[in-house]
Design a protein around this motif. Structure first.
Motif, PDB file in Angstrom:
ATOM      1  N   SER A   1     -21.663  55.229  28.199  1.00  0.00           N
ATOM      2  CA  SER A   1     -21.350  55.381  29.627  1.00  0.00           C
ATOM      3  C   SER A   1     -19.977  54.792  29.939  1.00  0.00           C
ATOM      4  CB  SER A   1     -22.420  54.697  30.482  1.00  0.00           C
ATOM      5  OG  SER A   1     -22.419  53.289  30.301  1.00  0.00           O
ATOM      6  N   ASN A   2     -19.619  53.680  29.283  1.00  0.00           N
ATOM      7  CA  ASN A   2     -18.292  53.097  29.482  1.00  0.00           C
ATOM      8  C   ASN A   2     -17.198  54.084  29.114  1.00  0.00           C
ATOM      9  OD1 ASN A   2     -19.339  50.681  30.339  1.00  0.00           O
ATOM     10  ND2 ASN A   2     -18.997  49.590  28.423  1.00  0.00           N
ATOM     11  N   SER A   3     -17.384  54.781  27.996  1.00  0.00           N
ATOM     12  CA  SER A   3     -16.385  55.751  27.552  1.00  0.00           C
ATOM     13  C   SER A   3     -16.222  56.869  28.574  1.00  0.00           C
ATOM     14  CB  SER A   3     -16.784  56.333  26.189  1.00  0.00           C
ATOM     15  OG  SER A   3     -15.797  57.210  25.714  1.00  0.00           O
ATOM     16  N   ALA A   4     -17.344  57.328  29.123  1.00  0.00           N
ATOM     17  CA  ALA A   4     -17.276  58.375  30.150  1.00  0.00           C
ATOM     18  C   ALA A   4     -16.545  57.869  31.387  1.00  0.00           C
ATOM     19  CB  ALA A   4     -18.685  58.835  30.514  1.00  0.00           C
ATOM     20  N   PHE A   5     -16.871  56.669  31.825  1.00  0.00           N
ATOM     21  CA  PHE A   5     -16.213  56.107  33.009  1.00  0.00           C
ATOM     22  C   PHE A   5     -14.712  55.919  32.775  1.00  0.00           C
ATOM     23  CE2 PHE A   5     -20.501  53.898  33.877  1.00  0.00           C
ATOM     24  CZ  PHE A   5     -20.978  55.012  34.551  1.00  0.00           C
TER      25      PHE A   5
ATOM     26  N   PRO B   1     -12.936  53.696  35.581  1.00  0.00           N
ATOM     27  CA  PRO B   1     -13.005  52.548  34.664  1.00  0.00           C
ATOM     28  C   PRO B   1     -13.629  51.305  35.288  1.00  0.00           C
ATOM     29  CG  PRO B   1     -10.741  52.911  35.404  1.00  0.00           C
ATOM     30  CD  PRO B   1     -11.538  54.102  35.855  1.00  0.00           C
ATOM     31  N   VAL B   2     -13.519  51.168  36.618  1.00  0.00           N
ATOM     32  CA  VAL B   2     -14.100  49.999  37.277  1.00  0.00           C
ATOM     33  C   VAL B   2     -15.622  49.988  37.124  1.00  0.00           C
ATOM     34  CG1 VAL B   2     -14.423  48.846  39.502  1.00  0.00           C
ATOM     35  CG2 VAL B   2     -12.193  49.787  38.901  1.00  0.00           C
ATOM     36  N   TRP B   3     -16.223  51.175  37.066  1.00  0.00           N
ATOM     37  CA  TRP B   3     -17.670  51.231  36.888  1.00  0.00           C
ATOM     38  C   TRP B   3     -18.079  50.623  35.548  1.00  0.00           C
ATOM     39  CZ3 TRP B   3     -19.780  56.600  38.918  1.00  0.00           C
ATOM     40  CH2 TRP B   3     -19.414  56.739  40.249  1.00  0.00           C
ATOM     41  N   ALA B   4     -17.277  50.864  34.509  1.00  0.00           N
ATOM     42  CA  ALA B   4     -17.549  50.276  33.199  1.00  0.00           C
ATOM     43  C   ALA B   4     -17.447  48.750  33.277  1.00  0.00           C
ATOM     44  CB  ALA B   4     -16.572  50.830  32.158  1.00  0.00           C
ATOM     45  N   THR B   5     -16.446  48.294  34.010  1.00  0.00           N
ATOM     46  CA  THR B   5     -16.266  46.847  34.175  1.00  0.00           C
ATOM     47  C   THR B   5     -17.474  46.211  34.844  1.00  0.00           C
ATOM     48  OG1 THR B   5     -13.885  47.204  34.419  1.00  0.00           O
ATOM     49  CG2 THR B   5     -14.743  45.071  35.117  1.00  0.00           C
TER      50      THR B   5
ATOM     51  N   GLY C   1     -29.737  51.222  32.816  1.00  0.00           N
ATOM     52  CA  GLY C   1     -29.131  51.559  34.108  1.00  0.00           C
ATOM     53  C   GLY C   1     -27.796  52.254  33.966  1.00  0.00           C
ATOM     54  N   ALA C   2     -26.927  51.765  33.082  1.00  0.00           N
ATOM     55  CA  ALA C   2     -25.598  52.350  32.906  1.00  0.00           C
ATOM     56  C   ALA C   2     -25.688  53.763  32.351  1.00  0.00           C
ATOM     57  CB  ALA C   2     -24.758  51.472  31.974  1.00  0.00           C
ATOM     58  N   ALA C   3     -26.598  53.993  31.407  1.00  0.00           N
ATOM     59  CA  ALA C   3     -26.738  55.328  30.810  1.00  0.00           C
ATOM     60  C   ALA C   3     -27.155  56.354  31.856  1.00  0.00           C
ATOM     61  CB  ALA C   3     -27.744  55.287  29.671  1.00  0.00           C
ATOM     62  N   LEU C   4     -28.068  55.981  32.735  1.00  0.00           N
ATOM     63  CA  LEU C   4     -28.531  56.909  33.773  1.00  0.00           C
ATOM     64  C   LEU C   4     -27.422  57.225  34.778  1.00  0.00           C
ATOM     65  CD1 LEU C   4     -32.114  55.488  34.451  1.00  0.00           C
ATOM     66  CD2 LEU C   4     -31.498  57.588  33.217  1.00  0.00           C
ATOM     67  N   ILE C   5     -26.696  56.200  35.199  1.00  0.00           N
ATOM     68  CA  ILE C   5     -25.590  56.422  36.140  1.00  0.00           C
ATOM     69  C   ILE C   5     -24.495  57.259  35.495  1.00  0.00           C
ATOM     70  CG2 ILE C   5     -23.748  55.290  37.443  1.00  0.00           C
ATOM     71  CD1 ILE C   5     -25.680  52.907  37.797  1.00  0.00           C
ATOM     72  N   GLY C   6     -24.182  56.966  34.231  1.00  0.00           N
ATOM     73  CA  GLY C   6     -23.166  57.732  33.512  1.00  0.00           C
ATOM     74  C   GLY C   6     -23.536  59.195  33.388  1.00  0.00           C
ATOM     75  N   TRP C   7     -24.805  59.464  33.110  1.00  0.00           N
ATOM     76  CA  TRP C   7     -25.231  60.862  32.967  1.00  0.00           C
ATOM     77  C   TRP C   7     -25.118  61.617  34.290  1.00  0.00           C
ATOM     78  CZ3 TRP C   7     -25.492  64.998  30.515  1.00  0.00           C
ATOM     79  CH2 TRP C   7     -26.333  66.049  30.887  1.00  0.00           C
ATOM     80  N   ARG C   8     -25.497  60.988  35.379  1.00  0.00           N
ATOM     81  CA  ARG C   8     -25.375  61.645  36.688  1.00  0.00           C
ATOM     82  C   ARG C   8     -23.918  61.951  37.008  1.00  0.00           C
ATOM     83  NH1 ARG C   8     -28.762  58.883  41.400  1.00  0.00           N
ATOM     84  NH2 ARG C   8     -27.891  60.753  42.402  1.00  0.00           N
TER      85      ARG C   8
END
Length: 451
Positions: A373-377, A383-387, A428-435
């Protein structure tokens, strides 16, 4: 001069994910093999305090290296997106500027840590002979950090271009140097921990030389920056680099929290956790490589406006993560006792290794999901979402879990606290990243890609 081409916009996305991640994992694992072998050969001196000291020193250096990783991620995002848009000359100039930025920043940070190394180690819980050995180790190895920035950035740009083989070999050479020189310097020449630090310096220098050669000579991806390049690329670079660095710093901060919590339980517990830390980085090289490996794939396809391929790359990366973690977990569980015995750990230190290998290692499937998910963000404009995701884990959850569970269940509770934090935030991060990916946000339109 021929312009570099985007290679990830056609063909199987799963194949790209597997090839880039496995070659990245091999390269990264060999780079971290330096730390693993250092700890192993130091353990041959049969003084657990030395293992503890090297563990403290490695944790401190991890902070500085993480800054280079964050700056590397920003470079990959800009280079890969430029390649996806067919702007090869721009990608070449960005690659050169990124190397200058990363090396310069790493030099400044290395100097800062060098002057305050004793105070930082004391804050980390080191004391007595452990403190003195760790200070000496850092005195020798810290000046080589600019070399690792050069090598890692060169390897990352090679990966963004699509040269998985050379990208892997850049970091593998560092491990190869350690394989041959560690026993020679540490044992046969009788240099001990000082010899281990010297080998790290030589390993990082080798990475830098080979990486720059292949990047500049084989791919012609280095160009003398124009006067305005350093300024023109600064804003878009910092827009990704600052949050990416902040994201990367969360992991060593979390590790620092863990080792600080583990220090409450004595040198044997710290020594055991030092082995676990090195084992984690070496065994889960594919997970740590995943974010950087798929960054180029997502970036190129986003730059080309290929929304479906971006989403498929995300799913394929999660599938790879699950399979890789399952295999590695099984191997660690099978060889846990052998690993503990090989490092000559005390019963308490061996218990830490077994507990991690049998139970906590499985949580890295969720760590991998967080990295995907970090890579996608990072590559799709958020990028702030990954942070935020990483600091929720390492800055918010880790301390209360580590100290609280450590108080209740001892050193083993600290190990399981890390696993719990990985699981909660990873899901949580994986689900948000997928959406976010499925909605197609942050992806360049086809019209803009052709412009």
């Amino acid at each position: 001069m021929a312009h570099p081409q985007a290679k990830f916009t056609t063909g199987s996305t799963m194949r790209h994910v597997v090839v880039m991640t496995m070659t990245g994992a091999l390269g990264l694992s060999f780079m971290f093999l330096v730390d693993f072998l250092t700890l192993f050969w130091v353990s041959r001196l049969h003084q657990e305090v030395l293992i503890s000291a090297v563990g403290f020193a490695a944790t401190i250096q991890f902070f500085v290296v993480s800054v280079a990783i964050g700056m590397m991620i920003a470079g990959v995002a800009l280079v890969s997106r430029s390649l996806g848009m067919g702007k090869g000359a721009r990608a070449r100039r960005i690659a050169s500027v990124v190397l200058i930025y990363a090396t310069g920043m790493q030099t400044l940070l290395a100097l800062l840590v060098f002057f305050f190394r004793r105070d930082i180690l004391v804050w980390s819980g080191a004391e007595g002979e452990t403190l003195e050995v760790a200070v000496q180790f850092l005195s020798i190895s810290l000046p080589s950090l600019p070399f690792i920035a050069m090598g890692m950035c060169a390897s990352a740009v090679l990966r963004a271009v699509g040269d998985a083989w050379r990208s892997m070999l850049v970091t593998m050479t560092g491990g190869a140097v350690a394989v041959f020189l560690d026993p020679l310097f540490i044992l046969f020449l009788g240099l001990g921990v000082d010899g281990a630090a010297m080998v790290i310096v030589l390993s990082r220098l080798t990475m830098a030389v080979i990486g720059l050669y292949w990047l500049g000579v084989s791919h012609k991806m280095l160009a003398k920056p124009r006067q305005w390049d350093m300024v023109a690329f600064l804003k878009p670079y910092l827009a990704i680099a600052l949050p990416a660095v902040a994201t990367q710093l969360s992991t060593p901060f979390g590790n620092w929290i863990l080792i600080r919590a583990m220090a409450e339980h004595g040198d044997s517990a710290v020594a055991g956790f030092g082995v676990v830390s090195r084992l984690t980085i070496l065994g889960f090289g594919g997970i740590f490589a995943l974010s950087g490996a798929i960054g180029g794939i997502i970036g190129q396809n986003a730059g080309a406006g290929l929304r479906d391929r971006v989403a498929q790359s995300y799913v394929d990366a999660l599938k790879f993560c699950a399979i890789y973690t399952g295999v590695t977990w099984a191997l660690m569980a099978a060889f846990a006792d052998t690993i503990a015995a090989g490092f000559g750990l005390s019963p308490e230190g061996a218990h830490i290794v077994r507990l991690f290998s049998h139970y906590a290692a499985g949580s890295f499937v969720f760590t991998g999901a967080l990295f995907v998910s970090n890579s996608a963000f990072n590559n799709l404009g958020r990028p702030v979402w990954a942070t935020v995701s990483n600091w929720l884990r390492d800055g918010i959850l880790m301390a209360p879990l580590a100290f609280g569970m450590g108080l209740i269940w001892g050193a083993g509770g600290v190990v399981m606290a890390q696993a719990l934090a990985n699981t909660l935030i990873g899901i949580g991060a994986a689900l948000i990243g997928w959406r976010y990916v499925r909605a197609g946000r942050g992806i360049v339109t086809r019209e803009r890609a052709k412009a």
